[in-house]
Design a protein around this motif. Structure first.
Motif, mmCIF file in Angstrom:
data_model
loop_
_atom_site.group_PDB
_atom_site.id
_atom_site.type_symbol
_atom_site.label_atom_id
_atom_site.label_comp_id
_atom_site.label_asym_id
_atom_site.label_seq_id
_atom_site.Cartn_x
_atom_site.Cartn_y
_atom_site.Cartn_z
ATOM 1 N N SER A 79 0.846 -1.196 0.000
ATOM 2 C CA SER A 79 0.000 0.000 0.000
ATOM 3 C C SER A 79 0.876 1.238 0.000
ATOM 4 O O SER A 79 2.056 1.184 0.329
ATOM 5 C CB SER A 79 -0.932 0.023 1.218
ATOM 6 N N ARG A 80 0.265 2.335 -0.362
ATOM 7 C CA ARG A 80 0.964 3.616 -0.465
ATOM 8 C C ARG A 80 0.004 4.712 -0.033
ATOM 9 O O ARG A 80 -1.151 4.757 -0.482
ATOM 10 C CB ARG A 80 1.438 3.834 -1.895
ATOM 11 N N HIS A 81 0.474 5.597 0.856
ATOM 12 C CA HIS A 81 -0.389 6.669 1.354
ATOM 13 C C HIS A 81 0.428 7.944 1.505
ATOM 14 O O HIS A 81 1.582 7.911 1.931
ATOM 15 C CB HIS A 81 -0.991 6.315 2.722
ATOM 16 N N ASP A 82 -0.174 9.074 1.180
ATOM 17 C CA ASP A 82 0.419 10.367 1.497
ATOM 18 C C ASP A 82 0.173 10.640 2.975
ATOM 19 O O ASP A 82 -0.984 10.614 3.434
ATOM 20 C CB ASP A 82 -0.208 11.468 0.655
ATOM 21 N N VAL A 83 1.238 10.867 3.738
ATOM 22 C CA VAL A 83 1.099 11.060 5.181
ATOM 23 C C VAL A 83 1.471 12.473 5.608
ATOM 24 O O VAL A 83 1.371 12.812 6.791
ATOM 25 C CB VAL A 83 1.935 10.027 5.971
ATOM 26 N N ALA A 84 1.893 13.289 4.675
ATOM 27 C CA ALA A 84 2.174 14.703 4.916
ATOM 28 C C ALA A 84 2.501 15.323 3.573
ATOM 29 O O ALA A 84 2.673 14.624 2.567
ATOM 30 C CB ALA A 84 3.341 14.896 5.882
ATOM 31 N N GLU A 85 2.569 16.626 3.544
ATOM 32 C CA GLU A 85 2.959 17.308 2.317
ATOM 33 C C GLU A 85 4.375 16.878 1.932
ATOM 34 O O GLU A 85 5.325 17.118 2.663
ATOM 35 C CB GLU A 85 2.904 18.819 2.540
ATOM 36 N N GLY A 86 4.505 16.197 0.792
ATOM 37 C CA GLY A 86 5.821 15.764 0.329
ATOM 38 C C GLY A 86 6.325 14.476 0.929
ATOM 39 O O GLY A 86 7.473 14.083 0.683
ATOM 40 N N VAL A 87 5.508 13.774 1.715
ATOM 41 C CA VAL A 87 5.944 12.527 2.361
ATOM 42 C C VAL A 87 4.962 11.412 2.014
ATOM 43 O O VAL A 87 3.754 11.553 2.206
ATOM 44 C CB VAL A 87 6.032 12.670 3.891
ATOM 45 N N VAL A 88 5.493 10.304 1.525
ATOM 46 C CA VAL A 88 4.680 9.136 1.217
ATOM 47 C C VAL A 88 5.117 7.987 2.120
ATOM 48 O O VAL A 88 6.304 7.820 2.405
ATOM 49 C CB VAL A 88 4.808 8.737 -0.268
ATOM 50 N N ALA A 89 4.140 7.220 2.614
ATOM 51 C CA ALA A 89 4.424 6.028 3.416
ATOM 52 C C ALA A 89 4.120 4.805 2.569
ATOM 53 O O ALA A 89 3.053 4.715 1.939
ATOM 54 C CB ALA A 89 3.584 6.012 4.688
ATOM 55 N N LEU A 90 5.064 3.858 2.553
ATOM 56 C CA LEU A 90 4.888 2.606 1.835
ATOM 57 C C LEU A 90 4.817 1.457 2.824
ATOM 58 O O LEU A 90 5.628 1.379 3.753
ATOM 59 C CB LEU A 90 6.055 2.359 0.878
ATOM 60 N N LEU A 128 10.108 13.618 -0.264
ATOM 61 C CA LEU A 128 10.568 13.999 -1.593
ATOM 62 C C LEU A 128 11.618 15.098 -1.456
ATOM 63 O O LEU A 128 11.312 16.219 -1.041
ATOM 64 C CB LEU A 128 9.403 14.489 -2.440
ATOM 65 N N GLU A 129 12.865 14.752 -1.788
ATOM 66 C CA GLU A 129 13.968 15.706 -1.773
ATOM 67 C C GLU A 129 14.137 16.249 -3.181
ATOM 68 O O GLU A 129 14.762 15.627 -4.034
ATOM 69 C CB GLU A 129 15.253 15.018 -1.298
ATOM 70 N N LYS A 130 13.604 17.423 -3.431
ATOM 71 C CA LYS A 130 13.609 17.964 -4.792
ATOM 72 C C LYS A 130 15.014 18.243 -5.297
ATOM 73 O O LYS A 130 15.267 18.195 -6.507
ATOM 74 C CB LYS A 130 12.747 19.228 -4.846
ATOM 75 N N GLN A 131 15.945 18.528 -4.394
ATOM 76 C CA GLN A 131 17.334 18.772 -4.775
ATOM 77 C C GLN A 131 18.220 17.583 -4.428
ATOM 78 O O GLN A 131 19.438 17.733 -4.318
ATOM 79 C CB GLN A 131 17.849 20.044 -4.081
ATOM 80 N N GLY A 132 17.631 16.398 -4.224
ATOM 81 C CA GLY A 132 18.384 15.225 -3.832
ATOM 82 C C GLY A 132 19.039 14.528 -5.008
ATOM 83 O O GLY A 132 19.130 15.066 -6.123
ATOM 84 N N ARG A 133 19.461 13.283 -4.783
ATOM 85 C CA ARG A 133 20.197 12.516 -5.786
ATOM 86 C C ARG A 133 19.296 11.625 -6.638
ATOM 87 O O ARG A 133 19.795 10.862 -7.457
ATOM 88 C CB ARG A 133 21.270 11.662 -5.101
ATOM 89 N N PHE A 160 12.417 8.785 -7.314
ATOM 90 C CA PHE A 160 12.053 7.469 -7.849
ATOM 91 C C PHE A 160 10.935 6.854 -7.016
ATOM 92 O O PHE A 160 9.957 6.331 -7.561
ATOM 93 C CB PHE A 160 13.278 6.556 -7.841
ATOM 94 N N VAL A 161 11.060 6.905 -5.687
ATOM 95 C CA VAL A 161 10.033 6.331 -4.815
ATOM 96 C C VAL A 161 8.694 7.008 -5.057
ATOM 97 O O VAL A 161 7.658 6.348 -5.222
ATOM 98 C CB VAL A 161 10.441 6.452 -3.337
ATOM 99 N N HIS A 162 8.701 8.335 -5.097
ATOM 100 C CA HIS A 162 7.452 9.072 -5.244
ATOM 101 C C HIS A 162 6.822 8.886 -6.624
ATOM 102 O O HIS A 162 5.598 8.814 -6.754
ATOM 103 C CB HIS A 162 7.688 10.558 -4.967
ATOM 104 N N ASP A 163 7.653 8.791 -7.656
ATOM 105 C CA ASP A 163 7.130 8.736 -9.026
ATOM 106 C C ASP A 163 6.876 7.319 -9.524
ATOM 107 O O ASP A 163 5.997 7.102 -10.377
ATOM 108 C CB ASP A 163 8.100 9.420 -9.993
#
Length: 321
Positions: free
Chosen positions: A16-27, A76-81, A86-89
């Motif tokens: 399962s996958r859920h948005d748990v905060a702005e910019g944070v997804v829980a898997l 989601l680290e917009k300036q990350g590596r 990948f996880v979010h998309d």
């Protein structure tokens, strides 16, 4: 040094996958074959092999008693590596992913009382610690800061539970930064402090805990700390006791690289001294510890090193490989 759990290579599916905060997804992750997942304890993390050359570490933040499911939270680290993108998309329900672990260098040690401090996504390893402290009947308090209330993952789980009075939320836009002097200004002899979050928070907590008893503070970092110039900049020898070979490690190369080139396989992941995968026993010699994991006492013991970054502080060392 705490002994980590035996690690396992796994094939997981996204249950399962859920948005748990702005910019944070829980898997929620399950074993792809339906087997029970390896046991873990509060503070543990796993490696996810997201793509070739893209392995990332994520703290387990679910219930250790539930062997059917692992939960992670990913910011989601917009300036990350690229790992969090990948996880979010890419990782949707039903996706398969290779994993390794669990591994724990942030162990919750027994104590009469705890102060937990989390910044942003640093709440993830703290979540099971809070539950474990409550189960043990220990005194505890949680101080959790974030940019805004909307960006603070799992805030509802924490603020609406039976222990809500012990949880203090600090959204920076309305409450300002955590008041570390008020939280940590008076050292307590029977209390351990656990902190995870961005580097400025960790440094501020370390400074505030300078007067606390030695070993009272435990931190987990997202990024490596600059260790400065190596103690020994010239080449050194490393003897591999189990393999019976001696190798020369030149300037600018890691022990891990040289050992791998010699055909001795060593598990590794971050190559930054923060994940603990390449932990290796030291049998002889002085080590220039350049990781961001070991405490001062653990460094002084000189019995393990992380060969992706740490080096010899003498002409020759012997390690158990």
């Amino acid at each position: 040094m705490h002994i980590q759990h035996d690690e396992t290579d796994l094939r997981l599916s996204v249950a399962s996958r859920h948005d748990v905060a702005e910019g944070v997804v829980a898997l929620e992750l399950r074993d792809a074959a339906g087997e029970a997942l390896p046991a873990w304890s509060a503070g543990a993390h796993i490696d996810l092999n997201l793509a070739p050359g893209m392995t990332r570490q994520y703290s387990l933040c679910g219930d250790p008693a539930d062997r059917s499911t692992w939960r992670i939270g990913v910011l989601l680290e917009k300036q990350g590596r690229g790992g969090s993108r990948f996880v979010h998309d890419k990782l949707e329900e039903g996706c398969l992913i290779a994993a390794r672990g669990p591994r724990n260098h942030f162990v919750l040690d027994p104590a009469a009382s705890y102060v937990f401090i989390a910044g942003g996504i640093g709440i993830t390893p703290i979540l099971p610690m809070v539950a474990a402290a409550a189960d043990q009947g220990a005194e505890w308090e949680l101080h959790y800061g974030g940019r805004t209330l909307e960006t603070m993952a799992f805030r509802d789980q924490l603020s609406q539970g039976e222990h809500a009075a012990r949880v203090h939320l600090y959204p920076q836009d309305t409450s300002g930064l955590l008041d570390l002097k008020a939280i940590l200004g008076t050292p307590r002899g029977d209390t351990l402090v656990y902190c995870c979050g961005p580097e400025p928070l960790l440094r501020a907590v370390e400074q505030q805990c300078e007067e606390w008893p030695a070993g009272a503070l435990r931190v987990e970092r997202f990024a490596a700390v600059d260790q400065g110039t190596p103690v020994r900049e010239e080449a050194f020898e490393v003897m591999l006791a189990a393999s019976g070979i001696t190798l020369t490690v030149p300037p600018g190369r890691s022990i891990l690289e040289v050992v791998n080139d010699a055909g001795v396989e060593v598990d590794s992941s971050c190559a930054e001294g923060i994940c603990g995968t390449c932990e290796t026993a030291v049998l002889d010699g002085e080590i220039d510890h350049r990781d961001s994991l070991l405490s001062p006492d653990e460094r002084a013991a000189n019995d393990v090193m992380f060969i992706c970054v740490s080096r010899a502080a003498c002409p020759r060392i012997t390690i158990d490989l």
